[in-house]
Structures are given as C-alpha cells and as structure tokens.
Design a protein around this motif. Structure first.
Motif, PDB file in Angstrom:
ATOM      1  N   ASN A  28       0.802  -1.221   0.000  1.00  0.00           N
ATOM      2  CA  ASN A  28       0.000   0.000   0.000  1.00  0.00           C
ATOM      3  C   ASN A  28       0.831   1.264   0.000  1.00  0.00           C
ATOM      4  O   ASN A  28       0.295   2.369   0.098  1.00  0.00           O
ATOM      5  CB  ASN A  28      -0.927   0.004   1.234  1.00  0.00           C
ATOM      6  CG  ASN A  28      -1.905  -1.149   1.225  1.00  0.00           C
ATOM      7  OD1 ASN A  28      -2.548  -1.421   0.213  1.00  0.00           O
ATOM      8  ND2 ASN A  28      -2.005  -1.856   2.346  1.00  0.00           N
ATOM      9  N   GLY A  29       2.160   1.094  -0.057  1.00  0.00           N
ATOM     10  CA  GLY A  29       3.039   2.245   0.011  1.00  0.00           C
ATOM     11  C   GLY A  29       3.122   3.018  -1.298  1.00  0.00           C
ATOM     12  O   GLY A  29       2.490   2.675  -2.299  1.00  0.00           O
ATOM     13  N   GLN A  30       3.917   4.067  -1.278  1.00  0.00           N
ATOM     14  CA  GLN A  30       4.076   4.928  -2.447  1.00  0.00           C
ATOM     15  C   GLN A  30       4.929   4.237  -3.510  1.00  0.00           C
ATOM     16  O   GLN A  30       5.980   3.668  -3.224  1.00  0.00           O
ATOM     17  CB  GLN A  30       4.726   6.258  -2.051  1.00  0.00           C
ATOM     18  CG  GLN A  30       4.803   7.268  -3.174  1.00  0.00           C
ATOM     19  CD  GLN A  30       5.315   8.615  -2.694  1.00  0.00           C
ATOM     20  OE1 GLN A  30       5.596   8.787  -1.520  1.00  0.00           O
ATOM     21  NE2 GLN A  30       5.435   9.573  -3.610  1.00  0.00           N
ATOM     22  N   VAL A  31       4.458   4.294  -4.740  1.00  0.00           N
ATOM     23  CA  VAL A  31       5.173   3.714  -5.875  1.00  0.00           C
ATOM     24  C   VAL A  31       5.071   4.678  -7.054  1.00  0.00           C
ATOM     25  O   VAL A  31       4.300   5.643  -7.017  1.00  0.00           O
ATOM     26  CB  VAL A  31       4.575   2.337  -6.277  1.00  0.00           C
ATOM     27  CG1 VAL A  31       4.877   1.283  -5.225  1.00  0.00           C
ATOM     28  CG2 VAL A  31       3.069   2.444  -6.492  1.00  0.00           C
ATOM     29  N   ASN A  32       5.834   4.400  -8.117  1.00  0.00           N
ATOM     30  CA  ASN A  32       5.750   5.271  -9.288  1.00  0.00           C
ATOM     31  C   ASN A  32       4.497   4.929 -10.099  1.00  0.00           C
ATOM     32  O   ASN A  32       3.774   3.982  -9.788  1.00  0.00           O
ATOM     33  CB  ASN A  32       7.022   5.181 -10.139  1.00  0.00           C
ATOM     34  CG  ASN A  32       7.272   3.784 -10.698  1.00  0.00           C
ATOM     35  OD1 ASN A  32       6.347   3.114 -11.160  1.00  0.00           O
ATOM     36  ND2 ASN A  32       8.533   3.348 -10.667  1.00  0.00           N
ATOM     37  N   LYS A  33       4.252   5.678 -11.151  1.00  0.00           N
ATOM     38  CA  LYS A  33       3.007   5.524 -11.905  1.00  0.00           C
ATOM     39  C   LYS A  33       2.891   4.166 -12.574  1.00  0.00           C
ATOM     40  O   LYS A  33       1.802   3.579 -12.615  1.00  0.00           O
ATOM     41  CB  LYS A  33       2.903   6.644 -12.952  1.00  0.00           C
ATOM     42  CG  LYS A  33       2.671   8.024 -12.357  1.00  0.00           C
ATOM     43  CD  LYS A  33       2.526   9.077 -13.445  1.00  0.00           C
ATOM     44  CE  LYS A  33       2.263  10.452 -12.836  1.00  0.00           C
ATOM     45  NZ  LYS A  33       2.123  11.498 -13.879  1.00  0.00           N
ATOM     46  N   VAL A  34       3.992   3.666 -13.102  1.00  0.00           N
ATOM     47  CA  VAL A  34       3.957   2.352 -13.750  1.00  0.00           C
ATOM     48  C   VAL A  34       3.670   1.269 -12.717  1.00  0.00           C
ATOM     49  O   VAL A  34       2.828   0.382 -12.935  1.00  0.00           O
ATOM     50  CB  VAL A  34       5.279   2.063 -14.481  1.00  0.00           C
ATOM     51  CG1 VAL A  34       5.292   0.624 -15.003  1.00  0.00           C
ATOM     52  CG2 VAL A  34       5.476   3.046 -15.626  1.00  0.00           C
TER      53      VAL A  34
END
Length: 228
Positions: A28-34
């Motif tokens: 559920n953490g922050q990731v890039n758009k891809v």
C-alpha cells in the motif's frame, strides 16, 4: 535455458531485487506511476477470482491451493472468507512476507499454510487450484508440464492467469523492455490462449469462465476450467 535454470533465475530474482520491487507493488506504500498501474491490474485479477468464488456460495471450508502465492494478495482474503488455503511460492522471502501480513489477523492465520516450494513439487489434492501471474516467468515449452501438474492437484477446478500472446501486446512488450532499462525489467513470456485451452483439454478439463484484465501496463487473461 533448461527448466531448472529458468526456476533458478526466478527464485534468485524474487529473493533479491525482485522481492523489494514486488513487495512495494503488492503493498500500500508509495510507488511510481507504472508500478501503481501494475498494482491496480494485479488487484483487478485478484478481485475477479474472488468474485467468481464468492458467486459459487461455497467458500467456507473449501480447500484451495494458491500456487505462486507471492505476498498473500489472494490467499489472505480467501482465508478471510472462510476457505482453507495452502499458499506456496518459489521465493522464501515472498512466503515470509505473506506470513507476516497474515499472522496477526484473528481467525485467518489458522486457515492458512504458507510454504516456500517449487510448483513442480506440490503434492496433495485440493478442491480448487489457483495460479496467478506465474506463467509469465516461463517459456511456452515448459508450461504444459506445469499446468498438467496443477491439474493433477485439482479435484474440481483450476484457475490460472497468463499474459496473452497477441500482436498488439507483443509490440507493447517490446516497447516496455526499453524503459526503465534492462536493470529493472524482468523476463516476461506471453502464451497463446489456444495452447492453454488444449492443455486443459488434454488433462480432462473444460473452460467455464474467462476474463480479460487490462490496464496500461498490465494485461492478464484469466481462465477457470473444471473437470469434464
């Protein structure tokens, strides 16, 4: 590359850099758009499987083998719904993460068994066998044996997903391999649906339900087959 070599590559990847990458994607953490797009696509596949099983109104107590369970994205909600789930993955780190995510959920961990195990060594009999986003790591000449083994474990039903081989998706894959660079790409094999269906048929299974899951960077063909 031999079957053993392919499995070694997959195991090593998901126990090292691949583990960190996919744990973030499946979390559920922050990731890039891809990565976010892939997360959403994978979740749609999981949700579709759960919808199919829920619609049958027999999940409580159902025995399920989740072959290639990863971090438990499917195993855990199935156990929450009352199924008795045996989750396995070729990666020890993935299995450890799945256990960590489930261990403090009241009434859930008792319905779950997680093990680090090669798909080919799985044994036992289960009402339903599920294998999601695994075949993409193996070439065409190896999947017949893999699917046949999964069929031998299933008393009633096998559900699996694969990256469909079409001209449009093949071109997209070629473009995708250029970005963000070789160090961050993983091997990805596409498979023809007619080949998958034939393997089912050869093992006494008949297709019942199908779905196509697609986002910008995630494409998955989902098939449910039952014993004829």
């Amino acid at each position: 590359m031999s079957v053993a070599d392919e499995k070694t590559v997959v195991r090593d990847y998901f126990n090292s850099t691949g583990f960190d990458r996919w744990r973030r994607i499946y979390g559920n953490g922050q990731v890039n758009k891809v990565q976010l797009d892939i997360r959403q696509g994978h979740q749609k596949t999981v949700d579709q499987v759960i919808d199919w099983l829920t619609a049958d109104n027999n999940l409580p107590g159902l025995t399920i083998c989740d072959a290639g369970c990863g971090v438990g994205s499917l195993s855990i909600p199935l156990a929450e719904a009352g199924a008795v789930v045996y989750g396995s993955d070729i990666s020890e780190k993935m299995v450890e993460e799945a256990y960590e995510r489930a261990k403090n959920l009241p009434g859930v961990i008792q319905k779950l068994t997680f093990t680090a195990q090669d798909l080919a060594t799985l044994q036992g009999r289960y009402h339903t066998v599920i294998c999601l986003d695994v075949l993409i790591h193996y070439p065409q000449d190896q999947i017949a044996e893999m699917i046949s083994h999964l069929c031998s474990l299933a008393e009633s039903r096998l559900i699996l997903s694969f990256a469909p081989k079409t001209l449009a998706l093949s071109l997209l894959k070629k473009v995708g391999e250029l970005f963000p660079g070789p160090s961050k790409t993983t091997r990805a094999y596409q498979h023809r649906e007619e080949d998958i269906v034939k393997i089912f048929s050869d093992n006494g299974f008949r297709v019942q339900r199908q779905a196509m899951i697609g986002t910008r960077f995630y494409y998955s063909r989902l098939i449910e087959a039952t014993r004829s």
